[in-house]
Design a protein around this motif. Structure first.
Motif, PDB file in Angstrom:
ATOM      1  N   ASN A 121       0.758  -1.121  -0.113  1.00  0.00           N
ATOM      2  CA  ASN A 121      -0.192   0.127   0.128  1.00  0.00           C
ATOM      3  C   ASN A 121       0.760   1.177   0.085  1.00  0.00           C
ATOM      4  N   ALA A 122       0.732   2.188  -0.984  1.00  0.00           N
ATOM      5  CA  ALA A 122       1.604   3.209  -1.173  1.00  0.00           C
ATOM      6  C   ALA A 122       0.948   4.419  -0.488  1.00  0.00           C
ATOM      7  N   PRO A 123       1.776   5.562  -0.262  1.00  0.00           N
ATOM      8  CA  PRO A 123       1.357   6.647   0.400  1.00  0.00           C
ATOM      9  C   PRO A 123       0.056   7.332  -0.331  1.00  0.00           C
ATOM     10  N   VAL A 124       0.141   7.167  -1.606  1.00  0.00           N
ATOM     11  CA  VAL A 124      -1.124   7.822  -2.357  1.00  0.00           C
ATOM     12  C   VAL A 124      -1.233   6.886  -3.429  1.00  0.00           C
ATOM     13  N   GLU A 125      -2.575   6.384  -3.750  1.00  0.00           N
ATOM     14  CA  GLU A 125      -2.953   5.442  -4.896  1.00  0.00           C
ATOM     15  C   GLU A 125      -4.165   5.771  -5.102  1.00  0.00           C
ATOM     16  N   PHE A 126      -4.402   5.787  -6.576  1.00  0.00           N
ATOM     17  CA  PHE A 126      -5.557   6.232  -7.362  1.00  0.00           C
ATOM     18  C   PHE A 126      -5.878   5.324  -8.512  1.00  0.00           C
ATOM     19  N   VAL A 127      -7.082   4.631  -8.764  1.00  0.00           N
ATOM     20  CA  VAL A 127      -7.231   3.751  -9.709  1.00  0.00           C
ATOM     21  C   VAL A 127      -8.497   4.140 -10.516  1.00  0.00           C
ATOM     22  N   PHE A 128      -8.822   4.193 -11.683  1.00  0.00           N
ATOM     23  CA  PHE A 128      -9.893   4.538 -12.529  1.00  0.00           C
ATOM     24  C   PHE A 128     -10.429   3.364 -13.322  1.00  0.00           C
TER      25      PHE A 128
END
Length: 273
Positions: free
Chosen positions: A72-79
């Protein structure tokens, strides 16, 4: 009489203004918000063997695991788009440290062969090998419950199920990396944490038959926070559009940190209203 009419008009305008403001700045869309441990203990110490903790990836969907399934990274975004999007290309990004853990990198990932993978998955799902083909006389001799099971197995419902199980196996993931400054990384992290923390659903969930989904994820101390939103609205839509534009520019090789630093400041003011 004229005074009453004026007052009613102004009151109606005021109510409309208040509701329009709430609509502009409310969060919306079907959602699931989670806060969990970032690490899961495999066990303790036994027979002089120490069990090592592992990252909690249980709430990640298939696409998220395909892109960012190692930690788990500090920030992740998935579309994750639906079929009406053209091109229908699942994509995402995460913010990580480089191999020396000295500077931050924005890592963008996307599916480069979605159309081809879809055709291959459809072909595999409809392969006759998956079907139970029996002569009519044999089917007639079987109990009704068994015939129903065979019918269900050969149904379109099962073909669709096999299609979605097969689809990820044919995906090709492309990766792009862009160095970013500590200052921008801190701002992006802070805004992601604040957005997930302040996300509040408003009103009654809308009826949505299709549409895209987005996932925001961050790590706060020993916790992993995640927010899944289907067809985001209001503030969630503003945040999703900002993240999607990062992916678009990265794929076009036009990503400029200075531009997004300004956009992030503007976004922050909009979300805090």
């Amino acid at each position: 009489m004229k005074k009453i009419v004026v007052i009613i008009f102004l009151l109606g305008f005021f109510i409309q203004f208040v509701f329009s403001q709430n609509e502009d700045h409310a969060d919306g869309g079907h959602f699931l918000k989670r806060i969990e441990y970032n690490l899961i203990a495999r066990g303790g110490k036994a027979n002089n063997i120490t069990f090592i903790d592992r990252y909690n990836l249980l709430d990640k969907g298939d696409m998220e695991k395909l892109f960012f399934g190692d930690f788990n990274a500090p920030v992740e975004f998935v579309f994750d788009p639906s079929s009406e999007y053209d091109p229908c290309i699942p994509s995402g990004f995460r913010m990580v440290k480089d191999s020396l853990s000295k500077s931050f990198i924005l890592e963008v990932k996307y599916i480069s062969n979605y159309d081809e993978a879809s055709k291959e998955a459809d072909k595999e799902a409809r392969d006759p090998r998956h079907m139970i083909d029996l002569p009519a006389e044999v089917l007639d001799a079987l109990p009704g419950s068994v015939s129903n099971l065979i019918w269900d197995h050969n149904s379109n419902k099962n073909i669709v199920k096999r299609y979605f199980e097969e689809l990820p196996k044919h995906f090709q993931v492309e990766s792009l990396s862009f160095p970013i400054s500590d200052r921008f990384a801190e701002k992006l992290y802070g805004k992601t944490v604040s957005f997930i923390d302040r996300f509040k659903a408003k009103g009654v969930p809308p009826t949505i038959l299709d549409g895209y989904s987005v996932t925001f994820r961050t790590v706060v101390d020993d916790e992993v926070w995640s927010l899944d939103v289907h067809e985001p609205q209001g503030n969630a839509l503003k945040m999703a559009d900002f993240c999607r534009q990062i992916i678009t520019d990265a794929k076009a090789n036009t990503f400029e940190e200075s531009k997004y630093a300004v956009d992030l400041e503007i976004l922050s003011r909009k979300l805090e209203k």
